[in-house]
Design a protein around this motif. Structure first.
Motif, short mmCIF file in Angstrom:
data_model
loop_
_atom_site.label_atom_id
_atom_site.label_comp_id
_atom_site.label_asym_id
_atom_site.label_seq_id
_atom_site.Cartn_x
_atom_site.Cartn_y
_atom_site.Cartn_z
N GLN A 1 -42.83 -37.78 92.38
CA GLN A 1 -42.00 -37.85 91.17
C GLN A 1 -41.20 -39.15 91.10
N GLY A 2 -41.85 -40.25 91.45
CA GLY A 2 -41.23 -41.56 91.32
C GLY A 2 -40.41 -41.99 92.51
N ILE A 3 -40.26 -41.16 93.53
CA ILE A 3 -39.48 -41.52 94.72
C ILE A 3 -40.43 -42.12 95.76
N GLU A 4 -40.15 -43.34 96.20
CA GLU A 4 -41.04 -44.06 97.10
C GLU A 4 -40.90 -43.58 98.55
N ASP A 5 -41.99 -43.67 99.30
CA ASP A 5 -41.97 -43.32 100.72
C ASP A 5 -41.29 -44.42 101.53
N ASP A 6 -40.63 -44.01 102.63
CA ASP A 6 -40.09 -44.95 103.61
C ASP A 6 -39.26 -46.04 102.93
N HIS A 7 -38.33 -45.63 102.10
CA HIS A 7 -37.61 -46.57 101.24
C HIS A 7 -36.14 -46.19 101.19
N ALA A 8 -35.28 -47.19 101.07
CA ALA A 8 -33.84 -46.98 101.00
C ALA A 8 -33.35 -47.03 99.56
N TYR A 9 -32.33 -46.23 99.25
CA TYR A 9 -31.76 -46.15 97.90
C TYR A 9 -30.24 -46.20 98.00
N SER A 10 -29.59 -46.58 96.89
CA SER A 10 -28.13 -46.59 96.80
C SER A 10 -27.66 -45.38 95.99
N LEU A 11 -26.63 -44.70 96.47
CA LEU A 11 -25.97 -43.64 95.70
C LEU A 11 -24.76 -44.26 95.02
N LEU A 12 -24.76 -44.26 93.69
CA LEU A 12 -23.73 -44.96 92.93
C LEU A 12 -22.63 -44.05 92.42
N ARG A 13 -22.99 -42.85 91.95
CA ARG A 13 -22.00 -41.93 91.41
C ARG A 13 -22.42 -40.51 91.71
N ALA A 14 -21.46 -39.60 91.71
CA ALA A 14 -21.72 -38.17 91.82
C ALA A 14 -20.71 -37.46 90.92
N VAL A 15 -21.21 -36.64 89.99
CA VAL A 15 -20.33 -35.99 89.02
C VAL A 15 -20.75 -34.55 88.81
N ASP A 16 -19.76 -33.72 88.43
CA ASP A 16 -20.01 -32.37 87.93
C ASP A 16 -19.99 -32.45 86.41
N TYR A 17 -21.12 -32.17 85.78
CA TYR A 17 -21.18 -32.23 84.32
C TYR A 17 -21.73 -30.92 83.79
N ASN A 18 -20.88 -30.17 83.11
CA ASN A 18 -21.27 -28.89 82.50
C ASN A 18 -21.98 -27.97 83.50
#
Length: 647
Positions: free
Chosen positions: A304-321
């Protein structure tokens, strides 16, 4: 000649940068530990418990080493290097007066771990302008083309100066000898030769898209490729930053402390969300990584678009509805999640777009549910950042590491004058910046924290990457002991330091001198003279104290003699591609295997708010020998299974 040491086949729970990770026997997967999130101490602890499957060991034993996915895997080397003024039409370090999270794009280097760390620093909330602090305006002259950067390494800030030459993908018109030149000439044959050459330059050698390594999304912005070049030079060359742990990248850029979280071992996901994710860019920075899956999925349909063996940045986390949502950045600057809450999905409404300030586009930034985040990303790194009211005390020493994984006779002690939250870090040297002179030994660190004189430990610290073990705990005033467990492994397939020097001293003299100087400076941290205790600082001042301790014995590999006067601080060491040392790794059939002689330089850092801890090293001497060995932990793979557990 000393007798040959018996060979110990011991599984490693941490993949190494060199060599092949041995398969982990099934029995070790059963003798396991789990992690839980402790709200009072704000840290991840391992519970001493039998019967749990060690998902961390299984996961790390199956995945590849570090995170090193590249954006352009087909391109082997850059074509040439040009100055910023010759590449960009209107070059600017910051186009929008500061770094923006949409700026970062990974290039052909396998440093997604580093580029994702840069992305984490671009969201200004409690700690604004983190990128700008690495290269302030007074440290760069864009007109002349000289830039000064600072990075955090081995407990202190170091500076690096670079010029503005950057590698590009396409060769000059006269050097282009592939089919691209023939096609270009045929399709532009009616143009004046001067115009033809200029159009070639504008098409293939201008602005951000022409760069071989990292770049900014804006065609005229330069801060990403320049900071990547400075970071590569600080560690030797671009080869030295190929592959790594995302949490260590943030540590190198901020001086923070990283704790590793394994998604499969989280017992209280609600607590992690409330005490961790909702504090992203306020108290912590987060990045994450995926593993290498056993089943190939070239079209990424199942991922679903998430690459193997790859690093990502977490930018925000919110509770929305009632929805827990995470905003994530792919350092490629493209290729996004296509599940729930992805761009164009049915969950989006005009109200949600406005509330979350989101726009659709393929810039690598996307939203996804918290539950899917934990399922897709196997490892998460939480880096604590420190404000000015925190103080740092540190002490370095040299440890002779036994081939058995017992607790060492040498230990650290520190005093706390009053109760405080303490962040405790046991580190070894960052070998990345003298890569090639690291020798055949690799080490993994852990420790136990005891109240002085007590046998029962308070907490244990485990590794978060290759170089550190950390923990965070609330402590009362008093004296505490840190017992060290350093596990060493020797890989005979790796070259010895003396062999590297012998085979490169003539052909790669300048490079060898530069890396050798880094080697000497690093190892000198553990070979100093015990310093006098310093007076306690004022509570409001941020203080760093550093001492070193004499080594118990000389390192097994001799240090490289270096004439520092011949090293050019602004030379091409950081702008060389393919700079690995030439080493003949074929073993000498006539030579016997050398005895075990592993030496590790380690340092203890204690972060406390409003005061500084006093750290010292305690080593056994003839007058005060060590009284017995510290007992191994109940879940330690090396513990004798027949030994009774003390109640």
């Amino acid at each position: 000649m000393p007798p040959k040491q018996p060979e110990i086949h011991r599984p490693s729970l941490r993949p190494r940068r060199y060599g092949i990770l041995p398969e982990i026997p099934h029995c070790y997967l059963r003798r396991a530990v789990c992690r839980r999130y402790n709200s009072r101490k704000h840290c991840y602890l391992r519970c001493d418990a039998e019967g749990y499957i060690n998902r961390r060991a299984y996961f790390l034993g199956k995945r590849s080493v570090c995170f090193c996915r590249t954006r352009r895997p087909s391109e082997a080397t850059p074509a040439c290097a040009k100055r910023v003024g010759d590449i960009f039409d209107k070059p600017q370090f910051f186009v929008h007066k500061d770094a923006h999270v949409m700026d970062t794009r990974q290039g052909a280097e396998g440093d997604c771990w580093f580029i994702s760390s840069l992305g984490c620093l671009c969201v200004d909330v409690q700690f604004p302008k983190l990128i700008a602090k690495l290269c302030p305006p007074e440290a760069r002259d864009e007109k002349v083309g000289v830039y000064g950067f600072v990075f955090f390494r081995d407990g202190e800030w170091i500076s690096e100066i670079i010029d503005d030459k950057l590698y590009i993908r396409a060769p000059d018109y006269d050097d282009c000898d592939d089919e691209r030149r023939a096609v270009w000439d045929r399709s532009h044959s009616r143009l004046d030769p001067a115009v033809l050459r200029e159009e070639y330059r504008k098409t293939f050698q201008s602005n951000s898209d022409a760069l071989f390594f990292g770049s900014c999304a804006d065609p005229n912005e330069t801060w990403v490729p320049l900071i990547e070049k400075a970071f590569a030079k600080a560690h030797g060359d671009f080869n030295a930053i190929d592959g790594g742990w995302p949490g260590e990248g943030i540590e190198d850029l901020t001086g923070g402390v990283t704790t590793e979280i394994v998604s499969a071992d989280i017992l209280d996901k609600d607590l992690l969300w409330n005490e961790g994710f909702l504090r992203v860019n306020k108290e912590f920075l987060f990045n994450s990584g995926t593993r290498q899956y056993g089943h190939a999925d070239p079209n990424e349909l199942g991922r679903q678009g998430i690459e193997d063996d790859h690093a990502y940045s977490l930018l925000r986390a919110v509770d929305y509805n009632g929805n827990r949502l995470c905003m994530v950045k792919n350092p490629w600057g493209e290729t996004e999640w296509n599940g729930p809450w992805s761009d164009g999905s049915k969950e989006w409404t005009p109200e949600a777009m406005k509330a979350l300030e989101h726009k659709f586009g393929n810039e690598g930034i996307f939203w996804m549910p918290y539950a899917d985040f934990l399922r897709r990303y196997d490892q998460i790194w939480r880096t604590r950042l420190f404000t000015d009211d925190w103080n740092i005390a540190q002490h370095w020493t040299t440890i002779q590491v036994p081939w058995a994984g017992d607790y060492n006779d040498t230990k650290f002690e520190f005093d706390l004058p009053k109760p405080a939250t303490a962040v405790i870090v046991l580190s070894q040297l960052d070998t990345r910046y003298f890569m090639g002179l690291t020798g055949q030994y690799t080490f993994q660190l852990s420790f136990r924290l005891h109240k002085s004189g007590e046998k029962q430990h308070i907490i244990r610290g485990y590794s978060s990457g290759d170089r550190s073990a950390t923990t965070e705990v609330d402590l009362e005033a008093g004296t505490y002991e840190v017992l060290l467990q350093i596990s060493g492994q020797r890989f005979d397939s790796l070259p010895k330091v003396e062999d590297v020097v012998k085979q490169n001293w003539l052909a790669r003299r300048e490079k060898l001198m530069s890396i050798g100087l880094s080697y000497d400076i690093a190892n000198a941290k553990g070979q100093g003279v015990e310093s006098e205790p310093e007076p306690e600082p004022e509570p409001t001042a941020s203080v760093m104290t550093m001492t070193a301790d004499a080594a118990p014995s000389a390192p097994s590999e001799p240090a490289v003699a270096v004439d520092a006067s011949n090293v050019d601080a602004t030379g091409a060491a950081g702008t060389t591609v393919g700079a690995a040392f030439t080493v003949d790794t074929e073993p000498d059939p006539a030579s016997d295997e050398a005895p075990w002689d592993a030496v590790c330089v380690v340092g203890l850092k204690v972060f406390t708010p409003g005061m500084a801890a006093a750290i010292r090293v305690v080593k056994p001497t003839a007058a005060a020998p060590a009284v017995g060995k510290a007992n191994l932990d109940v879940d330690d793979p090396e513990k004798d299974a027949t030994e009774k557990v003390a109640k």
